[in-house]
Design a protein around this motif. Structure first.
Motif, PDB file in Angstrom:
ATOM      1  N   TYR A  83      32.093  33.136  47.054  1.00 11.78           N
ATOM      2  CA  TYR A  83      32.296  33.758  45.735  1.00 11.78           C
ATOM      3  C   TYR A  83      31.753  32.894  44.614  1.00 11.78           C
ATOM      4  CZ  TYR A  83      34.697  35.447  41.567  1.00 11.78           C
ATOM      5  OH  TYR A  83      34.964  35.897  40.302  1.00 11.78           O
ATOM      6  N   LEU A 127      26.757  38.473  42.161  1.00 14.97           N
ATOM      7  CA  LEU A 127      27.998  39.056  42.686  1.00 14.97           C
ATOM      8  C   LEU A 127      27.847  40.496  43.179  1.00 14.97           C
ATOM      9  CD1 LEU A 127      30.696  37.570  40.297  1.00 14.97           C
ATOM     10  CD2 LEU A 127      30.685  37.428  42.787  1.00 14.97           C
ATOM     11  N   ALA A 147      37.937  40.844  45.437  1.00 16.99           N
ATOM     12  CA  ALA A 147      36.637  40.363  44.955  1.00 16.99           C
ATOM     13  C   ALA A 147      36.155  41.185  43.765  1.00 16.99           C
ATOM     14  CB  ALA A 147      35.615  40.429  46.094  1.00 16.99           C
TER      15      ALA A 147
END
Length: 280
Positions: free
Chosen positions: A70, A229, A250
């Protein structure tokens, strides 16, 4: 009778506002509820909106580099979005000011040409931009994304800033130049302070476009160390670590920077700066 109409209109207004707020917030509540549920409860048919047993396991898993990188994706997205937004404000300010204030041959053609780009969809621009990026040796780099996002956001940036600059009284600039300021000093000391609402709006607009963009990033970026992302989230679907809870966690973590960015500059949207400058 007038009082009854006012009450009815107010009731309709409040109802519409409530429906809008609920419709907007409901998907985020579903995401948050799913992210806080255990795997068994998230996949259960009889599961409710809010978890019976709250767990932070999915958030911990998302932030675990061994399961999902991440922070690598976050760093790439933030660098790309912030640099693009900053460049869009700097370049857009100069370009929009020239469209709004300066007289030079071909100004109208330049304006129409810039807006013409906005009429083409991203799909039509993808192939030529891909060829240009590849020819320049920038394929699979963050710089390729920054240049691409500048191209697709610059027309709106110029349009928004140019329209705002035209609302600033020219008398302010003329008086400043009589006092000895040159054109760049006028822009820096007069135009920019009065234009902070428009500048903040453009910055947020470009940042959000770059932060959430998927199409160009999926074509121009292939290596994991340069992925943003949105691409990382799509890849999470095809990994062994994919579960609904992790995907929702997420997604929520991805939305936080945009919300924080908007909260930081929200005060500039209140306006009134032009009126205050004119009275002064």
């Amino acid at each position: 009778m007038v009082t009854n109409n006012r009450v009815l209109n107010r009731a309709i207004l409040y109802t519409l506002v409530t429906l809008t707020v609920v419709t907007t917030i409901f998907p985020f509540l579903v995401m948050l509820g799913t992210a806080l549920k255990t795997n068994e409860e998230a996949l259960s048919v009889s599961a409710g909106l809010w978890p019976k047993q709250i767990t932070l396991e999915h958030f911990r898993d998302v932030l675990d580099p061994e399961k999902f990188p991440y922070w690598t994706y976050f760093k790439n997205s933030f660098i790309t979005s912030f640099v693009t937004a900053l460049l869009a404000v700097v370049i857009g300010t100069m370009g929009a000011y020239s469209f709004a204030r300066l007289e030079y041959p071909g100004r109208g053609a330049f304006q129409k040409g810039v807006m013409l780009i906005y009429m083409f969809s991203g799909v039509l621009l993808l192939v030529p931009l891909y060829q240009m990026v590849t020819a320049a040796g920038l394929y699979d780099t963050k710089l390729a994304l920054i240049i691409t996002y500048l191209v697709i956001t610059m027309p709106v940036s110029l349009y928004m800033l140019g329209n705002y600059f035209r609302t600033i009284p020219e008398s302010l600039e003329e008086a400043s130049m009589i006092d000895g300021l040159n054109r760049f000093q006028v822009i820096y000391k007069i135009v920019l302070p009065l234009s902070m609402p428009a500048i903040a709006t453009v910055f947020i607009y470009v940042f959000m476009i770059a932060w959430n963009e998927y199409l160009f990033a999926s074509v121009l970026i292939t290596s994991e160390e340069n992925m943003t992302l949105p691409i990382g989230l799509s890849r999470l679907f095809y990994t062994k670590h994919y579960v609904w809870g992790r995907m929702m966690a997420a997604s929520l973590l991805t939305a936080i920077p945009v919300v924080l960015m908007f909260a930081l500059v929200e005060r500039y949207f209140r306006g009134g700066l032009t009126d205050g400058g004119e009275k002064g």
